[in-house]
Enzyme design. Structure first.
Site, PDB file in Angstrom:
ATOM      1  N   GLU A  15       8.586  58.334  66.547  1.00 53.11           N
ATOM      2  CA  GLU A  15       8.958  59.674  65.790  1.00 53.11           C
ATOM      3  C   GLU A  15      10.157  60.319  66.443  1.00 53.11           C
ATOM      4  OE1 GLU A  15       4.962  61.256  66.181  1.00 53.11           O
ATOM      5  OE2 GLU A  15       5.611  62.279  64.548  1.00 53.11           O
ATOM      6  N   LYS A 122      -6.593  59.529  68.056  1.00 54.78           N
ATOM      7  CA  LYS A 122      -7.413  59.955  66.952  1.00 54.78           C
ATOM      8  C   LYS A 122      -8.678  59.782  67.171  1.00 54.78           C
ATOM      9  CE  LYS A 122      -3.370  59.342  63.639  1.00 54.78           C
ATOM     10  NZ  LYS A 122      -3.288  60.669  63.131  1.00 54.78           N
ATOM     11  N   SER A 174       3.727  61.115  61.979  1.00 57.29           N
ATOM     12  CA  SER A 174       4.505  60.839  61.038  1.00 57.29           C
ATOM     13  C   SER A 174       4.244  59.755  59.873  1.00 57.29           C
ATOM     14  CB  SER A 174       6.007  60.591  61.572  1.00 57.29           C
ATOM     15  OG  SER A 174       6.618  61.952  62.021  1.00 57.29           O
ATOM     16  N   SER A 175       3.022  59.197  60.151  1.00 56.25           N
ATOM     17  CA  SER A 175       2.406  58.252  59.335  1.00 56.25           C
ATOM     18  C   SER A 175       2.768  56.826  59.524  1.00 56.25           C
ATOM     19  CB  SER A 175       2.758  58.524  57.794  1.00 56.25           C
ATOM     20  OG  SER A 175       2.028  59.868  57.360  1.00 56.25           O
ATOM     21  N   LYS A 210      -8.990  61.784  46.188  1.00 59.40           N
ATOM     22  CA  LYS A 210      -7.705  62.130  46.841  1.00 59.40           C
ATOM     23  C   LYS A 210      -8.034  63.662  47.014  1.00 59.40           C
ATOM     24  CE  LYS A 210      -2.515  62.285  46.438  1.00 59.40           C
ATOM     25  NZ  LYS A 210      -1.505  62.327  45.624  1.00 59.40           N
ATOM     26  N   PRO A 211      -7.669  63.952  48.304  1.00 66.98           N
ATOM     27  CA  PRO A 211      -7.905  65.605  48.748  1.00 66.98           C
ATOM     28  C   PRO A 211      -6.614  66.306  48.649  1.00 66.98           C
ATOM     29  CG  PRO A 211      -7.354  64.220  50.546  1.00 66.98           C
ATOM     30  CD  PRO A 211      -7.247  63.338  49.488  1.00 66.98           C
ATOM     31  N   TYR A 245       9.729  62.621  54.770  1.00 67.36           N
ATOM     32  CA  TYR A 245      11.189  62.936  55.375  1.00 67.36           C
ATOM     33  C   TYR A 245      12.055  62.552  54.157  1.00 67.36           C
ATOM     34  CZ  TYR A 245       8.722  63.191  59.688  1.00 67.36           C
ATOM     35  OH  TYR A 245       7.574  63.661  60.574  1.00 67.36           O
ATOM     36  N   ARG A 284      -0.708  72.142  65.429  1.00 65.67           N
ATOM     37  CA  ARG A 284      -0.755  72.238  63.821  1.00 65.67           C
ATOM     38  C   ARG A 284      -1.887  71.272  63.357  1.00 65.67           C
ATOM     39  NH1 ARG A 284       2.883  68.878  61.363  1.00 65.67           N
ATOM     40  NH2 ARG A 284       1.103  67.701  60.726  1.00 65.67           N
ATOM     41  N   ASP A 286      -4.607  69.833  60.719  1.00 64.31           N
ATOM     42  CA  ASP A 286      -4.262  69.170  59.411  1.00 64.31           C
ATOM     43  C   ASP A 286      -5.769  69.233  58.738  1.00 64.31           C
ATOM     44  OD1 ASP A 286      -1.716  69.246  60.147  1.00 64.31           O
ATOM     45  OD2 ASP A 286      -1.664  67.053  60.100  1.00 64.31           O
ATOM     46  N   GLU A 300      -6.558  65.820  61.393  1.00 63.00           N
ATOM     47  CA  GLU A 300      -6.204  65.753  63.082  1.00 63.00           C
ATOM     48  C   GLU A 300      -5.300  66.911  63.555  1.00 63.00           C
ATOM     49  OE1 GLU A 300      -2.557  63.583  63.491  1.00 63.00           O
ATOM     50  OE2 GLU A 300      -1.610  64.571  61.635  1.00 63.00           O
ATOM     51  N   ASN A 302      -2.058  67.971  65.831  1.00 59.85           N
ATOM     52  CA  ASN A 302      -0.775  67.652  66.240  1.00 59.85           C
ATOM     53  C   ASN A 302      -0.400  68.593  67.456  1.00 59.85           C
ATOM     54  OD1 ASN A 302       0.162  65.211  64.650  1.00 59.85           O
ATOM     55  ND2 ASN A 302      -0.543  66.972  63.164  1.00 59.85           N
ATOM     56  N   GLY A 306       6.178  68.865  64.073  1.00 61.21           N
ATOM     57  CA  GLY A 306       7.609  69.010  63.566  1.00 61.21           C
ATOM     58  C   GLY A 306       8.151  70.358  63.631  1.00 61.21           C
TER      59      GLY A 306
HETATM   60  P1  ATP Z   1       1.573  63.735  61.235  1.00 60.47           P
HETATM   61  O1  ATP Z   1       2.834  63.289  60.967  1.00 60.47           O
HETATM   62  O2  ATP Z   1       0.752  64.866  60.575  1.00 60.47           O
HETATM   63  O3  ATP Z   1       1.315  63.686  62.700  1.00 60.47           O
HETATM   64  P2  ATP Z   1      -0.037  61.254  61.167  1.00 60.47           P
HETATM   65  O4  ATP Z   1       0.842  60.193  61.483  1.00 60.47           O
HETATM   66  O5  ATP Z   1      -0.793  61.493  62.362  1.00 60.47           O
HETATM   67  O6  ATP Z   1       0.537  62.568  60.353  1.00 60.47           O
HETATM   68  P3  ATP Z   1      -2.357  61.353  59.477  1.00 60.47           P
HETATM   69  O7  ATP Z   1      -2.230  63.058  59.173  1.00 60.47           O
HETATM   70  O8  ATP Z   1      -3.768  60.823  60.123  1.00 60.47           O
HETATM   71  O9  ATP Z   1      -1.102  60.733  60.006  1.00 60.47           O
HETATM   72  O10 ATP Z   1      -2.337  60.415  58.177  1.00 60.47           O
HETATM   73  C1  ATP Z   1      -1.153  60.720  57.100  1.00 60.47           C
HETATM   74  C2  ATP Z   1      -1.706  60.984  55.885  1.00 60.47           C
HETATM   75  O11 ATP Z   1      -2.313  60.179  55.293  1.00 60.47           O
HETATM   76  C3  ATP Z   1      -2.465  62.346  55.519  1.00 60.47           C
HETATM   77  O12 ATP Z   1      -1.653  63.441  55.505  1.00 60.47           O
HETATM   78  C4  ATP Z   1      -3.040  62.014  54.232  1.00 60.47           C
HETATM   79  O13 ATP Z   1      -2.050  61.857  53.036  1.00 60.47           O
HETATM   80  C5  ATP Z   1      -3.335  60.411  54.350  1.00 60.47           C
HETATM   81  N1  ATP Z   1      -4.749  60.285  54.996  1.00 60.47           N
HETATM   82  C6  ATP Z   1      -5.146  60.100  56.259  1.00 60.47           C
HETATM   83  N2  ATP Z   1      -6.198  59.710  56.463  1.00 60.47           N
HETATM   84  C7  ATP Z   1      -7.184  59.814  55.293  1.00 60.47           C
HETATM   85  C8  ATP Z   1      -8.280  59.968  55.005  1.00 60.47           C
HETATM   86  N3  ATP Z   1      -9.334  59.481  55.821  1.00 60.47           N
HETATM   87  N4  ATP Z   1      -8.523  60.165  53.529  1.00 60.47           N
HETATM   88  C9  ATP Z   1      -7.524  60.634  52.533  1.00 60.47           C
HETATM   89  N5  ATP Z   1      -6.395  60.681  53.150  1.00 60.47           N
HETATM   90  C10 ATP Z   1      -5.808  60.275  54.292  1.00 60.47           C
HETATM   91 MG    MG Z   2      -0.397  63.401  63.575  1.00 63.51          MG
HETATM   92 MG    MG Z   3      -0.973  64.266  59.622  1.00 63.16          MG
HETATM   93 MG    MG Z   4       2.203  64.129  64.594  1.00 56.03          MG
END
Ligand code: ATP
Ligand code: MG
Ligand code: MG
Ligand code: MG
Length: 339
Positions: A15, A122, A174-175, A210-211, A245, A284, A286, A300, A302, A306
């Site tokens: 990131e 996590k 950031s996924s 899908k939530p 992004y 933040r 989520d 999660e 954070n 960002g």
């Molecule tokens: P951030 O940039 O917020 O730090 P991150 O890299 O820590 O994100 P997550 O927030 O854990 O990643 O997951 C990224 C995305 O993947 C979520 O916002 C959601 O769209 C999807 N996702 C993750 N885990 C799940 C789940 N268990 N069920 C449904 N969707 C999920």
């Molecule tokens: Mg995160």
């Molecule tokens: Mg996230």
């Molecule tokens: Mg993060």
């Protein structure tokens, strides 16, 4: 007397670029009549870059090479009143830099060693929050050595959760490195990718469908407040790096169009999580929201979200009447506050 602030940006994680973007906004927003701000970019190699290279990194969005070990330079931060470690991911958001600053006796913005380290991972987050009674998806842990020596046991663990499932490096953001795995045939590639980025990998059950995705900001130390709740909407399979992004891929709705009762629960759960994880300053949090059942699952936390002018965290507090400059000023005050 103006406060001397050291703003750290960039860093070694996936990131890096996101952090430089955030830092540019914070640098511009810290009121100059109150603060003397020195930015320092940390390269992807983990080196502390000199002023000209830092300036260039902030302008171009990518840091060059060279510089000194962060370890050697943190002590030189002694003359600063506070450090703003605007770093995301490992070696920045995970308690490492926070540990060095603690050793050096310099106050800093955000969570300390404990809150940073536990929230970054996590799996640890899920364990702590489960014991605090906070609802979350089903999950399993796998470590790299196991994947190399006994892949079948890892595959079995994944299968227990059912498909689709999410495979994630335990310590990233950031996924980066996250896959939504639709079936057994996609599992190995997802695990290989996640293990190329982290020794620890979390397997997560997908929510029932899908939530909706809700986010809330928390601000404060030991008596934190929660912001209004925001919602993210996007068309892609999940909220992946590109969706996050690329301009126009996702839309932000503040306040989230949800019942008042649900927003209240989101804020309560976020504050409980913040306290359970010993966070400080900001976070933040989520959530996944399943509209039909009314179920809320915490996804999660954070600890250094960002922070560009258009990022969710500052937008959430702006909706509460706290502008971007006031917010960053408040964060520095919280860093200096006796706890
Ligand atoms: P951030 O940039 O917020 O730090 P991150 O890299 O820590 O994100 P997550 O927030 O854990 O990643 O997951 C990224 C995305 O993947 C979520 O916002 C959601 O769209 C999807 N996702 C993750 N885990 C799940 C789940 N268990 N069920 C449904 N969707 C999920
Ligand atoms: Mg995160
Ligand atoms: Mg996230
Ligand atoms: Mg993060």
């Amino acid at each position: 007397m103006k406060k001397r602030i050291l703003l750290l940006a960039g860093g070694q994680s996936g990131e890096h670029e996101v952090s430089l973007m955030s830092a540019r906004s914070v640098l511009a927003a810290l009121p100059r009549d109150q603060f003397d701000v020195t930015p320092v970019a940390i390269s992807k190699q983990g080196r502390w870059l000199p002023p000209t290279d830092t300036r260039q990194a902030l302008e171009s969005g990518a840091a060059g090479t060279g510089g000194d070990l962060v370890l050697h330079r943190v002590a030189s931060a002694e003359g600063y009143d506070a450090v703003f470690p605007l770093l995301h991911g490992p070696m920045g958001e995970d308690g490492t830099v926070q540990g060095l600053l603690t050793l050096a006796g310099i106050p800093f913005v955000g969570s300390g060693v404990l809150g940073s380290a536990v929230s970054m991972d996590k799996v640890m987050t899920k364990q702590v929050l489960a014991s605090a009674g906070i609802p979350q998806v089903e999950w399993r842990l796998a470590v790299r050595r196991e994947w190399q020596s006994d892949a079948d046991s890892v595959r079995r663990r994944a299968t227990e959760l059912g498909f689709p499932l999410f495979v994630k490096p335990a310590n990233l953001g950031s996924s980066v490195g996250i896959s939504k795995v639709q079936g057994a045939q996609e599992l190995d590639a997802a695990l290989d990718l996640a293990f190329s980025l982290d020794r620890r990998v979390i397997l997560e059950a997908m929510t029932a469908h899908k939530p909706r995705e809700l986010e809330v900001g928390v601000l404060g130390n030991d008596s934190p407040i929660a912001s209004p709740v925001g919602e993210l909407r996007f068309a892609s399979e999940f909220y992946d790096y590109e969706t996050k992004y690329t301009e126009g891929r996702a839309s932000v709705h503040i306040p989230a169009p949800i019942p008042e009762e649900v927003a209240g629960r989101v804020r309560e759960l976020a504050l409980s999580a913040f306290k359970a994880l010993d966070c400080a300053g900001l976070a933040r949090v989520d959530f996944f929201y399943l509209e039909e059942s009314g179920e809320l699952l915490l996804n999660e936390v954070n600890t250094m979200p960002g922070f560009t002018q258009t990022s969710m965290y500052p937008k959430l507090f702006e909706a509460a009447g706290l502008g971007y400059s006031e917010l960053v000023t408040r964060l520095v005050e919280l860093a200096l506050e006796e706890r």
